[in-house]
Write a protein that holds these residues in place. Structure first.
Motif, PDB file in Angstrom:
ATOM      1  N   LYS A 178       1.016  -1.214  -0.088  1.00 51.85           N
ATOM      2  CA  LYS A 178       0.012   0.035  -0.132  1.00 51.85           C
ATOM      3  C   LYS A 178       0.913   1.211  -0.088  1.00 51.85           C
ATOM      4  CE  LYS A 178      -1.110   1.911   3.747  1.00 51.85           C
ATOM      5  NZ  LYS A 178      -1.695   2.174   5.070  1.00 51.85           N
ATOM      6  N   GLU A 179       1.720   1.114   0.749  1.00 51.97           N
ATOM      7  CA  GLU A 179       2.767   2.488   0.875  1.00 51.97           C
ATOM      8  C   GLU A 179       3.534   2.656  -0.346  1.00 51.97           C
ATOM      9  OE1 GLU A 179       3.188   2.036   5.807  1.00 51.97           O
ATOM     10  OE2 GLU A 179       4.692   1.167   4.533  1.00 51.97           O
ATOM     11  N   MET A 180       4.061   1.500  -1.038  1.00 55.87           N
ATOM     12  CA  MET A 180       4.705   1.625  -2.240  1.00 55.87           C
ATOM     13  C   MET A 180       3.839   2.351  -3.254  1.00 55.87           C
ATOM     14  SD  MET A 180       7.095  -1.722  -2.875  1.00 55.87           S
ATOM     15  CE  MET A 180       7.733  -1.027  -4.491  1.00 55.87           C
ATOM     16  N   SER A 181       2.542   2.026  -3.159  1.00 58.47           N
ATOM     17  CA  SER A 181       1.517   2.344  -4.220  1.00 58.47           C
ATOM     18  C   SER A 181       1.123   3.737  -4.192  1.00 58.47           C
ATOM     19  CB  SER A 181       0.324   1.891  -4.077  1.00 58.47           C
ATOM     20  OG  SER A 181       0.255   0.362  -4.374  1.00 58.47           O
ATOM     21  N   LEU A 182       1.111   4.354  -2.676  1.00 59.97           N
ATOM     22  CA  LEU A 182       1.011   5.634  -2.346  1.00 59.97           C
ATOM     23  C   LEU A 182       2.135   6.567  -2.950  1.00 59.97           C
ATOM     24  CD1 LEU A 182      -0.804   5.430   1.165  1.00 59.97           C
ATOM     25  CD2 LEU A 182      -1.648   6.385  -0.942  1.00 59.97           C
ATOM     26  N   VAL A 183       3.475   6.041  -2.823  1.00 57.83           N
ATOM     27  CA  VAL A 183       4.438   6.748  -3.069  1.00 57.83           C
ATOM     28  C   VAL A 183       4.512   6.857  -4.832  1.00 57.83           C
ATOM     29  CG1 VAL A 183       6.983   6.625  -3.360  1.00 57.83           C
ATOM     30  CG2 VAL A 183       5.983   5.957  -1.111  1.00 57.83           C
ATOM     31  N   ALA A 184       4.076   5.829  -5.262  1.00 55.17           N
ATOM     32  CA  ALA A 184       4.028   5.848  -6.760  1.00 55.17           C
ATOM     33  C   ALA A 184       2.924   6.844  -7.217  1.00 55.17           C
ATOM     34  CB  ALA A 184       3.587   4.278  -7.467  1.00 55.17           C
ATOM     35  N   LEU A 185       1.967   7.005  -6.452  1.00 53.75           N
ATOM     36  CA  LEU A 185       0.775   7.908  -6.744  1.00 53.75           C
ATOM     37  C   LEU A 185       1.296   9.379  -6.352  1.00 53.75           C
ATOM     38  CD1 LEU A 185      -1.994   5.841  -5.757  1.00 53.75           C
ATOM     39  CD2 LEU A 185      -1.586   6.720  -8.092  1.00 53.75           C
ATOM     40  N   ASN A 186       2.540   9.568  -5.641  1.00 55.61           N
ATOM     41  CA  ASN A 186       2.925  10.958  -5.254  1.00 55.61           C
ATOM     42  C   ASN A 186       2.107  11.356  -4.116  1.00 55.61           C
ATOM     43  OD1 ASN A 186       5.449  11.169  -7.025  1.00 55.61           O
ATOM     44  ND2 ASN A 186       3.722  11.501  -8.815  1.00 55.61           N
ATOM     45  N   HIS A 187       1.530  10.526  -3.251  1.00 53.86           N
ATOM     46  CA  HIS A 187       0.714  11.040  -2.174  1.00 53.86           C
ATOM     47  C   HIS A 187       1.575  11.043  -0.824  1.00 53.86           C
ATOM     48  CE1 HIS A 187      -3.201  11.651  -0.278  1.00 53.86           C
ATOM     49  NE2 HIS A 187      -2.614  10.904   0.807  1.00 53.86           N
ATOM     50  N   SER A 188       1.511  12.199  -0.289  1.00 46.60           N
ATOM     51  CA  SER A 188       2.219  12.324   0.775  1.00 46.60           C
ATOM     52  C   SER A 188       3.374  11.539   0.824  1.00 46.60           C
ATOM     53  CB  SER A 188       1.618  11.991   1.898  1.00 46.60           C
ATOM     54  OG  SER A 188       0.316  12.562   2.242  1.00 46.60           O
ATOM     55  N   THR A 189       4.483  11.815  -0.199  1.00 47.06           N
ATOM     56  CA  THR A 189       5.531  11.020  -0.519  1.00 47.06           C
ATOM     57  C   THR A 189       6.587  10.693   0.559  1.00 47.06           C
ATOM     58  OG1 THR A 189       5.132  11.743  -2.854  1.00 47.06           O
ATOM     59  CG2 THR A 189       7.424  10.740  -2.231  1.00 47.06           C
ATOM     60  N   ASP A 190       7.011  11.921   1.064  1.00 44.21           N
ATOM     61  CA  ASP A 190       7.754  11.693   2.400  1.00 44.21           C
ATOM     62  C   ASP A 190       7.382  10.789   3.576  1.00 44.21           C
ATOM     63  OD1 ASP A 190       9.742  13.198   0.743  1.00 44.21           O
ATOM     64  OD2 ASP A 190       9.579  14.973   1.832  1.00 44.21           O
ATOM     65  N   ASP A 191       6.315  11.185   3.654  1.00 43.39           N
ATOM     66  CA  ASP A 191       5.479  10.330   4.871  1.00 43.39           C
ATOM     67  C   ASP A 191       5.645   8.761   4.619  1.00 43.39           C
ATOM     68  OD1 ASP A 191       5.444  12.740   6.498  1.00 43.39           O
ATOM     69  OD2 ASP A 191       3.369  12.973   5.984  1.00 43.39           O
ATOM     70  N   ASN A 192       5.108   8.665   3.229  1.00 39.17           N
ATOM     71  CA  ASN A 192       4.963   7.216   2.984  1.00 39.17           C
ATOM     72  C   ASN A 192       6.091   6.442   2.703  1.00 39.17           C
ATOM     73  OD1 ASN A 192       1.932   6.312   2.899  1.00 39.17           O
ATOM     74  ND2 ASN A 192       1.784   8.349   1.370  1.00 39.17           N
ATOM     75  N   LYS A 193       6.993   7.206   2.442  1.00 39.63           N
ATOM     76  CA  LYS A 193       8.626   6.545   2.380  1.00 39.63           C
ATOM     77  C   LYS A 193       9.052   6.380   3.883  1.00 39.63           C
ATOM     78  CE  LYS A 193      10.553   8.917  -1.830  1.00 39.63           C
ATOM     79  NZ  LYS A 193      11.699   9.482  -2.330  1.00 39.63           N
ATOM     80  N   SER A 194       8.810   7.158   4.543  1.00 33.14           N
ATOM     81  CA  SER A 194       9.293   6.999   6.082  1.00 33.14           C
ATOM     82  C   SER A 194       8.428   5.843   6.814  1.00 33.14           C
ATOM     83  CB  SER A 194       9.100   8.197   6.785  1.00 33.14           C
ATOM     84  OG  SER A 194       9.348   8.173   8.100  1.00 33.14           O
ATOM     85  N   ASN A 195       7.013   5.698   6.330  1.00 30.21           N
ATOM     86  CA  ASN A 195       6.272   4.621   6.984  1.00 30.21           C
ATOM     87  C   ASN A 195       6.762   3.244   6.072  1.00 30.21           C
ATOM     88  OD1 ASN A 195       4.677   6.296   8.484  1.00 30.21           O
ATOM     89  ND2 ASN A 195       3.158   6.563   6.772  1.00 30.21           N
ATOM     90  N   LEU A 196       7.122   3.442   4.929  1.00 27.25           N
ATOM     91  CA  LEU A 196       7.637   2.187   4.258  1.00 27.25           C
ATOM     92  C   LEU A 196       8.843   1.846   5.182  1.00 27.25           C
ATOM     93  CD1 LEU A 196       7.288   0.109   1.907  1.00 27.25           C
ATOM     94  CD2 LEU A 196       8.187   2.037   0.317  1.00 27.25           C
ATOM     95  N   ARG A 197       9.581   2.525   5.369  1.00 28.46           N
ATOM     96  CA  ARG A 197      11.045   2.123   5.841  1.00 28.46           C
ATOM     97  C   ARG A 197      10.708   1.272   7.194  1.00 28.46           C
ATOM     98  NH1 ARG A 197      12.872   6.932   3.593  1.00 28.46           N
ATOM     99  NH2 ARG A 197      12.550   8.106   5.538  1.00 28.46           N
ATOM    100  N   SER A 198      10.057   1.879   8.076  1.00 28.17           N
ATOM    101  CA  SER A 198       9.525   1.492   9.438  1.00 28.17           C
ATOM    102  C   SER A 198       8.800   0.151   9.231  1.00 28.17           C
ATOM    103  CB  SER A 198       8.471   2.309  10.140  1.00 28.17           C
ATOM    104  OG  SER A 198       9.151   3.563  10.261  1.00 28.17           O
TER     105      SER A 198
END
Length: 287
Positions: A178-198
């Motif tokens: 889900k988080e990868m998909s949100l990053v791909a859609l440029n939605h709250s990119t930095d937050d979702n990258k951080s969430n993805l790492r966690s």
């Protein structure tokens, strides 16, 4: 000492007998914790399916999957509350857990309206999916923890902790997707990258803990050869999936390539499937 009348004595015996019949067994708790834990995963799987549709990845396939996932979530939620013999679920009687399930139901009703719109061919409201999925996930997780505590109190066994965290791994496979998909859609990119790492870090640590133990996570590890073999299969699949996550979550990453998104859409389900097999094996230890 007061004598107990015969009718009262009989009533007490009947009450004890009924309570014994109604008591949830360790094996039933294992099923409850497994399936309530699976609900967490389903919140993230529905979100992933909608966001893959938004990314124009296998639109019709993901729409069909979304319909099935939503139906399973709804059926299981009702079964947890009222019982479902086919699923092996006893009805929930604890007032605190019932109150929590009612809270989940309210959140589900709101999220379900977004899901239904997509199932019926409508467009994906990316902002609403991103906004509504986490409260549903968090409150479902609270219900799982309540079941886990109740199981430990009633049965004296701590297997619920392991089943809970093994089951949580299923959710993390879908949360990462889900988080990868949100990053791909440029939605709250930095937050979702951080969430993805966690999320990836927690998945990695828990997998190691399931195998060899982790005191802080209350995981004892396992010497069961069959379970270790299954977890090794999961670890091998994780080695394939992890580089996709790391590229998507990179601080300097500018978007996600279509190839990586397609690979994620293909690899996340085998990872989920094999992790689910491991959870079932933990559950069967309690049968």
């Amino acid at each position: 000492m007061k004598k107990i009348s015969i009718p009262l004595f009989i009533a007490l015996l009947l009450a004890i007998a009924v309570s014994d019949v109604l008591a949830v067994t360790a094996s039933e708790y294992a099923v409850v914790i497994n399936l309530s834990g699976r609900q967490r995963m389903l919140t993230q799987k529905m979100s992933k399916e909608m966001l893959l549709i938004a990314n124009k990845i296998d639109v019709e396939g993901n729409r069909a999957n979304l319909k099935k996932t939503a139906k399973l979530f709804d059926t299981t939620l009702t079964g947890l509350r009222d019982g479902n013999a086919e699923m092996g679920l006893p009805a929930t009687e604890g007032r605190v857990i019932l109150k929590q399930l009612d809270k989940v139901r309210k959140l589900w009703d709101e999220f379900q309206s977004v899901v239904s719109e997509v199932v019926q061919g409508g467009s994906v409201d990316i902002a609403k999916v991103a906004q509504l999925n986490l409260p549903l996930l968090k409150n479902m997780n609270t219900a799982v923890r309540l079941y886990e505590k109740e199981a430990k109190k009633v049965t004296g066994k701590s297997a619920g902790v392991v089943i809970n965290l093994a089951g949580k791994q299923r959710m993390l496979t879908q949360k990462m997707s889900k988080e990868m998909s949100l990053v791909a859609l440029n939605h709250s990119t930095d937050d979702n990258k951080s969430n993805l790492r966690s999320t990836a870090s927690l998945f990695d640590r828990t997998l190691k803990g399931l195998l060899d133990g982790d005191g802080d996570l209350e995981l004892p590890g396992t010497k069961d050869k069959a379970i270790r073999s299954q977890l090794t299969i999961v670890a091998d699949l994780w080695k394939e999936f992890k580089p996709l996550v790391e590229r998507a979550a990179g601080i300097d990453t500018k978007g996600i390539s279509k190839d990586d998104l397609l690979q994620m859409s293909k690899l996340n389900l085998p990872l989920l499937k094999e992790m689910n097999k491991a959870v079932k094996m933990y559950e069967q230890l309690e049968q």
